[in-house]
Motif scaffolding. Structure first.
Motif, mmCIF file in Angstrom:
data_model
loop_
_atom_site.group_PDB
_atom_site.id
_atom_site.type_symbol
_atom_site.label_atom_id
_atom_site.label_comp_id
_atom_site.label_asym_id
_atom_site.label_seq_id
_atom_site.Cartn_x
_atom_site.Cartn_y
_atom_site.Cartn_z
ATOM 1 N N THR A 192 0.836 -1.208 0.000
ATOM 2 C CA THR A 192 0.000 0.000 0.000
ATOM 3 C C THR A 192 0.868 1.253 0.000
ATOM 4 N N LYS A 193 1.968 1.201 0.765
ATOM 5 C CA LYS A 193 2.881 2.335 0.804
ATOM 6 C C LYS A 193 3.540 2.562 -0.550
ATOM 7 N N GLN A 194 3.834 1.472 -1.260
ATOM 8 C CA GLN A 194 4.523 1.585 -2.538
ATOM 9 C C GLN A 194 3.581 1.952 -3.685
ATOM 10 N N TYR A 195 2.386 1.336 -3.691
ATOM 11 C CA TYR A 195 1.478 1.516 -4.830
ATOM 12 C C TYR A 195 0.239 2.339 -4.511
ATOM 13 N N GLY A 196 0.010 2.616 -3.224
ATOM 14 C CA GLY A 196 -1.181 3.346 -2.847
ATOM 15 C C GLY A 196 -2.385 2.415 -2.732
ATOM 16 N N LYS A 197 -3.504 2.988 -2.332
ATOM 17 C CA LYS A 197 -4.730 2.201 -2.168
ATOM 18 C C LYS A 197 -5.459 2.089 -3.506
ATOM 19 N N LEU A 198 -4.836 1.337 -4.407
ATOM 20 C CA LEU A 198 -5.407 1.149 -5.738
ATOM 21 C C LEU A 198 -6.056 -0.216 -5.841
ATOM 22 N N SER A 199 -6.911 -0.376 -6.819
ATOM 23 C CA SER A 199 -7.565 -1.652 -7.062
ATOM 24 C C SER A 199 -6.525 -2.705 -7.442
ATOM 25 N N GLY A 200 -6.670 -3.903 -6.876
ATOM 26 C CA GLY A 200 -5.729 -4.970 -7.193
ATOM 27 C C GLY A 200 -4.550 -5.056 -6.266
ATOM 28 N N ILE A 201 -4.526 -4.228 -5.217
ATOM 29 C CA ILE A 201 -3.443 -4.263 -4.223
ATOM 30 C C ILE A 201 -4.015 -4.760 -2.913
ATOM 31 N N PRO A 202 -3.464 -5.840 -2.362
ATOM 32 C CA PRO A 202 -2.371 -6.703 -2.824
ATOM 33 C C PRO A 202 -2.706 -7.435 -4.124
ATOM 34 N N PRO A 203 -1.670 -7.863 -4.873
ATOM 35 C CA PRO A 203 -1.871 -8.480 -6.179
ATOM 36 C C PRO A 203 -2.681 -9.783 -6.101
ATOM 37 N N ILE B 72 8.208 5.628 -12.124
ATOM 38 C CA ILE B 72 9.644 5.432 -11.938
ATOM 39 C C ILE B 72 10.415 5.840 -13.186
ATOM 40 N N CYS B 73 9.892 5.462 -14.351
ATOM 41 C CA CYS B 73 10.542 5.825 -15.621
ATOM 42 C C CYS B 73 10.629 7.341 -15.781
ATOM 43 N N LYS B 74 9.567 8.017 -15.404
ATOM 44 C CA LYS B 74 9.526 9.467 -15.541
ATOM 45 C C LYS B 74 10.533 10.134 -14.607
ATOM 46 N N LYS B 75 10.626 9.647 -13.367
ATOM 47 C CA LYS B 75 11.543 10.235 -12.407
ATOM 48 C C LYS B 75 12.992 10.011 -12.788
ATOM 49 N N GLN B 76 13.305 8.796 -13.267
ATOM 50 C CA GLN B 76 14.691 8.431 -13.551
ATOM 51 C C GLN B 76 15.083 8.630 -15.016
ATOM 52 N N GLY B 77 14.138 9.047 -15.838
ATOM 53 C CA GLY B 77 14.436 9.278 -17.248
ATOM 54 C C GLY B 77 14.748 8.005 -18.022
ATOM 55 N N LEU B 78 14.084 6.912 -17.667
ATOM 56 C CA LEU B 78 14.323 5.615 -18.325
ATOM 57 C C LEU B 78 13.368 5.427 -19.491
ATOM 58 N N PRO B 79 13.809 4.721 -20.533
ATOM 59 C CA PRO B 79 12.897 4.401 -21.641
ATOM 60 C C PRO B 79 11.754 3.514 -21.151
ATOM 61 N N VAL B 80 10.528 3.878 -21.486
ATOM 62 C CA VAL B 80 9.356 3.156 -20.998
ATOM 63 C C VAL B 80 9.347 1.720 -21.507
ATOM 64 N N GLU B 81 9.666 1.529 -22.779
ATOM 65 C CA GLU B 81 9.617 0.185 -23.364
ATOM 66 C C GLU B 81 10.618 -0.747 -22.682
#
Length: 568
Positions: free
Chosen positions: A345-356, A421-430
């Motif tokens: 929850t701390k990592q992904y927030g209270k989103l649907s499907g958490i826990p997986p 994470i990709c946006k913060k670290q500037g990583l290619p999404v693919e």
């Protein structure tokens, strides 16, 4: 007059002698101190040369520790086959892995290196202390000596109040200089050498981990919980105590530490020490290597268990892989579950499907029209097509397939986090999307419904089962006589490589049971190697016919296909 004059000269000479003698004595002492320092450095250098040239005598114990060729994969399997049992728990499996000769040998090598480095560091520290002591003695000699004239200022020159005008430092300055020297030495050590617990102040390692585990009341672990009675690994709390072996103790510390890492990793002392670089790298780096070896050996145990067709042990091994990867002690413990949920929850927030979780819908059995070589299942995107129903009758020994349409409830939450994470670290999404890996296991077994019990033939004669059958002193008979409903029909892993894939279809091939015709319940367990509380169990009912009995329509269809092939 002459006599009086000589007497006066003698008196003046006598007055001058004490200061001159003091100066001479001090200079002699200084020269002797320098000579002593030079002599000691010379002796130390000679001792080091002799130590390097010294060749230790060979003994029988040295012959035993002589490096040997690493054991082969078959040797590793034979070791595990000697001790495994269907009723083993996760803790017992991890103890079996911790005591494997390879893991013990690697840890002993690390401890030998640590002992050597510790000895070198202690010798260096001792040399520094001796040098500092000699320097301090010299400074004390120079600073504390009172350059008195001997007559309390009788000649009118006074004296100089104890420091003699030599420019010496005060007591406060001296203390500050020593403090600066200590700080500099500590800074140089931390930045230039490996921090070692017990040698360097404030460094955390195995001893710190054991202290924290003791406070958590999980150390030392109880032997009765880690060793299965009657499997041949005999240890007790007395002379044959595994904690007396430094290598085994370290392996067990790393094992129990990993199962409680959710507490240790959040400890403020460890967080603070990590920021300052005050963690024992020999221990924590060795810990990472040990974890990698544990995962490899659990994979090997899984291969053996599947070859022996044992559902119970296979399920326990998959669960063990999950808890060791997550860093919790159990899949059923409420505290472990709460930590796991809070961390996600701390990592992904209270989103649907958490826990997986995953959801299975419209599971079914299909016939495989053409017998092909079994392929590893994979999650493929589900194609739009009419809804199919499961076949109700299959023939014993007939190649079939279990089709599992599934939905990954956590796909959206995981994808959003990856993109962030990709946006913060500037990583290619693919690239980030392709680097994802999520492992699951599909375990299939069956139970006959028309009768209460059924005797199953012996375990199929595979290369692995043959090795265990021929080995003496193991639990082969226990595996070979396991109940029919605990026998695996098949077991396969499948891997999700696309974090954004929300749904798909997994197809697992198997052969219909041949034990006896009748009504069967096919049980399918989908188990996660990554997550807790994500396992799913589904079942299908089917009638298995005699191998010789085939549906007429199926025979006609096959004959028509063969005729068509001939015509072409």
């Amino acid at each position: 007059k002459t006599t009086n004059k000589q007497t006066n000269q003698t008196n003046q000479t006598n007055k001058m002698l004490p200061p001159i003698l003091i100066v001479v004595v001090v200079l002699v002492l200084i020269l002797l101190s320098f000579a002593f320092l030079i002599w000691r450095e010379y002796q130390a250098s000679n001792a080091k040369k002799l130590q390097h040239k010294k060749v230790p005598k060979k003994s029988s114990s040295d012959a035993d520790t002589k490096p040997s060729a690493p054991p082969s994969a078959e040797d590793n399997m034979k070791y595990f086959m000697k001790y495994i049992h269907p009723k083993m728990t996760s803790l017992q499996l991890l103890f079996l892995v911790a005591t494997h000769p390879v893991n013990l040998r690697l840890t002993r090598e690390q401890l030998d290196i640590l002992e050597e480095k510790t000895k070198e560091r202690l010798e260096e520290e001792e040399e520094k202390k001796k040098k500092n002591a000699s320097t301090m003695d010299m400074m004390d000699l120079l600073n504390d000596q009172e350059w008195d004239t001997g007559d309390g200022g009788e000649d009118g020159d006074g004296g100089d109040g104890g420091n003699g005008g030599n420019g010496g430092e005060s007591e406060a300055e001296r203390k500050q200089r020593l403090a600066d020297m200590e700080k500099k030495a500590r800074t140089e050590h931390v930045s230039g050498k490996i921090p070692i617990e017990g040698v360097d102040k404030g460094v955390l390692g195995q001893e710190w981990v054991e202290r924290q585990l003791t406070l958590m009341k999980v150390w030392p672990p109880k032997l009765k919980d880690m060793i299965m009675e009657g499997v041949g690994m005999e240890y007790d709390e007395g002379d044959n105590n595994p904690f007396d072996d430094p290598a085994l103790r370290r392996n067990l510390c790393m094992t129990i530490g990993r199962l409680n890492s959710h507490v240790l990793n959040a400890h403020p002392d460890l967080i603070s020490a990590s920021k300052k670089g005050l963690v024992d790298q020999m221990y924590f780096k060795g810990n990472m290597e040990y974890r990698s070896k544990v995962h490899a050996f659990l994979e090997l145990l899984l291969r053996i268990s599947i070859a022996l067709r044992n559902f119970e042990l296979t399920k326990t091994i998959v669960q063990t892989m999950a808890i060791f990867k997550i860093g919790v002690a159990s899949t059923t413990d409420e505290k472990s579950k709460q930590y796991y949920t809070d961390a996600l929850t701390k990592q992904y927030g209270k989103l649907s499907g958490i826990p997986p979780t995953i959801e299975i819908t419209n599971e079914r059995i299909e016939r495989v029209e053409t017998k092909t070589e079994e392929e590893k299942p994979e999650l493929v995107p589900e194609q739009p097509k009419p809804k199919k129903t499961s076949v109700r009758e299959i023939t014993g020994g007939e190649p079939c397939a279990i089709v599992l349409p599934l939905e990954r409830k956590h796909a959206a939450a995981f994808t959003a986090k990856k993109l962030e994470i990709c946006k913060k670290q500037g990583l290619p999404v693919e690239l980030a999307m392709k680097s994802y890996r999520e492992s699951w296991w599909i375990l299939v077994r069956c139970k006959i419904l028309s009768e209460s019990t059924i005797e199953d033939p012996n375990i199929p004669n595979t290369p692995l089962s043959k090795i265990m059958k021929e080995q003496e002193g193991n639990n082969w008979e226990v595996f070979n006589s396991s109940p029919f409903h605990e026998r695996l029909i098949t077991a396969w892993p499948f891997v999700v490589n696309n974090v954004a894939q929300k749904s798909g279809e997994v197809k697992v091939q198997f052969k219909a049971p041949t034990a006896r015709p009748g009504k069967y319940e096919i049980s399918i367990s989908i188990m996660s190697q990554e997550f807790m509380d994500a396992d799913v169990d589904v079942s299908l009912k089917v009638t298995v016919l005699e191998p010789e009995t085939k549906a007429p329509e199926e025979d006609n269809k096959k004959e028509e296909e063969e005729e068509d092939k001939k015509d072409k």
